[in-house]
Design a protein around this motif. Structure first.
Motif, PDB file in Angstrom:
ATOM      1  N   LEU A   1       0.834  -1.296  -0.060  1.00 57.64           N
ATOM      2  CA  LEU A   1       0.140  -0.141  -0.069  1.00 57.64           C
ATOM      3  C   LEU A   1       0.880   1.257   0.068  1.00 57.64           C
TER       4      LEU A   1
ATOM      5  N   LYS B   1       0.941   4.038  -2.995  1.00 61.10           N
ATOM      6  CA  LYS B   1       0.464   5.358  -2.814  1.00 61.10           C
ATOM      7  C   LYS B   1       1.736   6.360  -3.359  1.00 61.10           C
TER       8      LYS B   1
ATOM      9  N   LEU C   1       1.402   6.597  -7.180  1.00 61.68           N
ATOM     10  CA  LEU C   1       0.385   7.488  -7.586  1.00 61.68           C
ATOM     11  C   LEU C   1       0.918   9.015  -7.261  1.00 61.68           C
TER      12      LEU C   1
ATOM     13  N   ILE D   1      -5.079  -7.990   3.883  1.00 59.25           N
ATOM     14  CA  ILE D   1      -5.501  -7.209   4.710  1.00 59.25           C
ATOM     15  C   ILE D   1      -6.809  -6.351   4.354  1.00 59.25           C
ATOM     16  N   PRO D   2      -7.724  -5.895   5.107  1.00 64.37           N
ATOM     17  CA  PRO D   2      -8.962  -5.337   4.625  1.00 64.37           C
ATOM     18  C   PRO D   2      -9.055  -4.254   3.956  1.00 64.37           C
ATOM     19  N   PHE D   3      -7.758  -3.457   4.404  1.00 70.19           N
ATOM     20  CA  PHE D   3      -7.548  -2.161   3.329  1.00 70.19           C
ATOM     21  C   PHE D   3      -7.078  -2.407   1.987  1.00 70.19           C
TER      22      PHE D   3
ATOM     23  N   GLN E   1      -8.381  -4.069  -0.057  1.00 65.17           N
ATOM     24  CA  GLN E   1      -9.615  -3.810  -1.029  1.00 65.17           C
ATOM     25  C   GLN E   1     -10.153  -2.421  -0.954  1.00 65.17           C
ATOM     26  N   MET E   2      -9.625  -1.541  -0.087  1.00 64.94           N
ATOM     27  CA  MET E   2     -10.313  -0.199   0.124  1.00 64.94           C
ATOM     28  C   MET E   2      -9.614   0.912  -0.281  1.00 64.94           C
ATOM     29  N   VAL E   3      -8.544   0.417  -1.429  1.00 62.85           N
ATOM     30  CA  VAL E   3      -7.812   1.636  -1.995  1.00 62.85           C
ATOM     31  C   VAL E   3      -8.241   1.421  -3.528  1.00 62.85           C
ATOM     32  N   TYR E   4      -8.085   2.502  -4.211  1.00 65.59           N
ATOM     33  CA  TYR E   4      -8.211   2.337  -5.888  1.00 65.59           C
ATOM     34  C   TYR E   4      -6.692   2.644  -6.406  1.00 65.59           C
TER      35      TYR E   4
ATOM     36  N   SER F   1      -7.426  -1.040  -6.393  1.00 62.10           N
ATOM     37  CA  SER F   1      -7.326  -2.193  -5.190  1.00 62.10           C
ATOM     38  C   SER F   1      -6.045  -3.068  -5.533  1.00 62.10           C
TER      39      SER F   1
ATOM     40  N   GLU G   1      -6.730  -4.917  -8.986  1.00 61.40           N
ATOM     41  CA  GLU G   1      -6.483  -3.809  -9.982  1.00 61.40           C
ATOM     42  C   GLU G   1      -5.113  -3.441 -10.057  1.00 61.40           C
TER      43      GLU G   1
ATOM     44  N   PHE H   1     -16.220  -2.295   8.832  1.00 65.83           N
ATOM     45  CA  PHE H   1     -15.976  -2.319   7.369  1.00 65.83           C
ATOM     46  C   PHE H   1     -17.063  -2.532   6.649  1.00 65.83           C
TER      47      PHE H   1
ATOM     48  N   LYS I   1     -12.434   5.536  -2.140  1.00 66.36           N
ATOM     49  CA  LYS I   1     -12.420   4.331  -3.113  1.00 66.36           C
ATOM     50  C   LYS I   1     -13.385   4.262  -4.155  1.00 66.36           C
TER      51      LYS I   1
ATOM     52  N   LEU J   1     -13.410   7.279  -6.469  1.00 65.09           N
ATOM     53  CA  LEU J   1     -12.119   7.203  -7.544  1.00 65.09           C
ATOM     54  C   LEU J   1     -12.704   6.363  -8.486  1.00 65.09           C
TER      55      LEU J   1
ATOM     56  N   MET K   1      -1.906   6.701   3.906  1.00 63.78           N
ATOM     57  CA  MET K   1      -1.376   5.664   3.001  1.00 63.78           C
ATOM     58  C   MET K   1      -2.216   5.745   1.842  1.00 63.78           C
ATOM     59  N   VAL K   2      -3.129   6.394   1.495  1.00 61.38           N
ATOM     60  CA  VAL K   2      -3.819   6.459   0.290  1.00 61.38           C
ATOM     61  C   VAL K   2      -3.572   7.647  -0.382  1.00 61.38           C
ATOM     62  N   TYR K   3      -3.905   7.729  -1.844  1.00 60.45           N
ATOM     63  CA  TYR K   3      -3.799   8.850  -2.714  1.00 60.45           C
ATOM     64  C   TYR K   3      -4.985   9.075  -3.355  1.00 60.45           C
TER      65      TYR K   3
END
Lengths: 324, 324
Positions: free
Chosen positions: A241, A245, A248, A266-268, A270-273, A275, A318, B212, B245, B248, B271-273
């Motif tokens: 992750l 980041k 991007l 981990i659950p996160f 799937q929670m980013v784009y 994924s 993805e 979640f 997410k 996006l 940790m996300v963008y």
């Protein structure tokens, strides 16, 4: 607070008889047993676990050692442990070691002083002096003599490398987890076996921890040391992750210019784009099965396998380039 | 295992004397004390916590109730609790309630049966029958009679709304956390006070959990019910990340077309963008201070404040539109 004396008085029997009934040890007449049961219900009496522990020389407490409670993999593992232990009537004393060896020893001492019935540990460390206490390793392998439940790391390494190989990699970087952890070494071996078979070149980036700070540091090092990297196998999802980041942020297109695969699921992830693709370890199941194994040891039941290896699973998401 | 008898024998004193020395109760001569100390060191004797617990009628164990260990806010809180409790020589029995009331009662019963010295709880629930055990609420407020350490939710609600108001919102949606949790209600009040003052219209989306599954569900509902939404105040970071997410994924530009602010400041929000703006609650500090307060209660030390309210802090990140 209601005591065993109150129960004995109301039931019209001796304290020793109540004690035998509660601990299910020795003879108690049917009549007495019924009177005691009624008295216990009427007085809402809860036998003290401490007294019971001392009497039976073991408690209904189990120690759980975790390396890093802030990495979501371990709370999931803990949930699995907890659900099984609750079913079996045990409760957990938590030890969060935070990758600190001294803390590990302190916890083990505390577990023993509290007379735990068994210990579950997801920490690689000096546990060889615990021979008398039932002990199960989680997510770790030590020696063949010890009880353990862990994912198939070698297979995980193979899966990750094969998946990355399908996306036409030109420059692969493999993040290697801490060398002290056998699972890291197994994964590396698995991946390298694929690269050799497919004649792919690769670079290694050694990391010394699975934690957040290490992940941020590694994500910066990666792009400095390997500016042309187009494929990354991360040591865990937290690192995956962090790299996603940073990519991007730098305007690197994922997965077109950089494909990434993590480890753990981990659950996160799937929670980013986009994924994060990853090799899923069944964290909850690992905890649950480890707890089950420990229960069998504590209760002197027959054990089929001392070491249970759970299958790992590719999560195609993805951050992977399509096969050309 | 070395017992108190072995120590007494080697020191040449009675078991009762050793017991008095270990528990620091009653008179022990200087000579005897020295002999006992030497014997304890030589035999590497660790007095059983269970025996000590029974003798002193309290243990060195503390119960910790968490609503959801898989939400990274709570492991951080637990780390704070653990660090302070370790310093003070206590260990934690973990109770992960997973927003389940029946489980909460089971844990409380288990805590009492294990004779815990105190309880820390981040769960809103039926704890009124625990009057005899030192008890501190974390991240929650109940009545003014109880001890608690929590963030300033009303102020957090104000901060979130003011921040969103600066990004020229045309359609604001505010995700409301579970009504049963007072903090949710306080945050809502804080935000609404700002909207009224600034004459801004807003919509509410009620959620029934901070977990979640709820976050994913809410992120889908949000765009279905409010297709024109351009500003979101999320009930926590897990919900904020799920909405980011989904935005996006739908090709919505963040923050240009949609600005988002979360609550908590879990590590993944950075940790996300684009990184998720949020109202930071000092989770670690909350745990540490709660444990400190509990220690003072358990040790009968004077208490300044029964309820400690910690300040919250705006984390200005990339999901916010700039002031026009």
């Amino acid at each position: 607070m209601t005591t065993i004396k109150d129960v004995a008085k109301l039931a019209g029997v001796s304290v020793a008889t109540v004690s035998r009934a509660i601990n299910q040890s020795g003879y108690v007449g049917v009549d007495s047993a019924q009177k005691i049961e009624k008295a216990i219900k009427k007085l809402d009496f809860h036998p003290s676990e401490v007294a019971r522990s001392l009497y039976q020389k073991k408690s209904k407490l189990v120690g759980l050692l975790l390396p890093d409670i802030s990495n979501p993999f371990f709370p999931l593992l803990a949930k699995g442990v907890e659900d099984k232990m609750n079913e079996a009537g045990y409760h957990l004393i938590l030890g969060n070691v935070q990758e600190d060896m001294a803390k590990e020893q302190d916890y083990l001492k505390a577990f023993m002083q509290n007379n735990v019935a068994g210990i579950l540990s997801a920490v690689d460390g000096g546990t060889s002096n615990l021979k008398e206490i039932p002990f199960v390793l989680l997510d770790r392998v030590a020696t063949k003599k010890e009880y353990a439940v862990h994912g198939n790391d070698f297979e995980g390494g193979i899966l990750a490398a094969k998946t990355i190989a399908e996306g036409s990699p030109k420059e692969i970087v493999l993040l290697v987890g801490p060398k002290s952890i056998k699972g890291s070494v197994e994964r590396l071996k698995g991946s390298v076996s694929v690269f050799k078979e497919e004649n792919l070149t690769y670079q290694l980036l050694q990391t010394d921890s699975f934690q957040f700070d290490s992940a941020k540091k590694a994500s910066l090092e990666l792009f400095e040391q390997f500016p042309k990297v187009d494929s990354v196998i991360a040591s865990n999802d937290v690192h995956g992750l962090a790299i996603l980041k940073e990519a991007l942020r730098r305007g690197i297109k994922v997965p077109e210019e950089l494909q990434i695969i993590g480890y753990d699921d981990i659950p996160f992830s799937q929670m980013v784009y986009p994924s994060l693709a990853t090799i899923a370890q069944p964290a909850y199941e690992m905890g649950y099965k480890g707890a089950e194994l420990l229960c069998r040891i504590m209760e002197n039941q027959p054990i089929d396998k001392k070491i249970i290896q759970l299958p790992v699973l590719l999560k195609q998401r993805e951050t992977l380039r399509k096969k050309e």
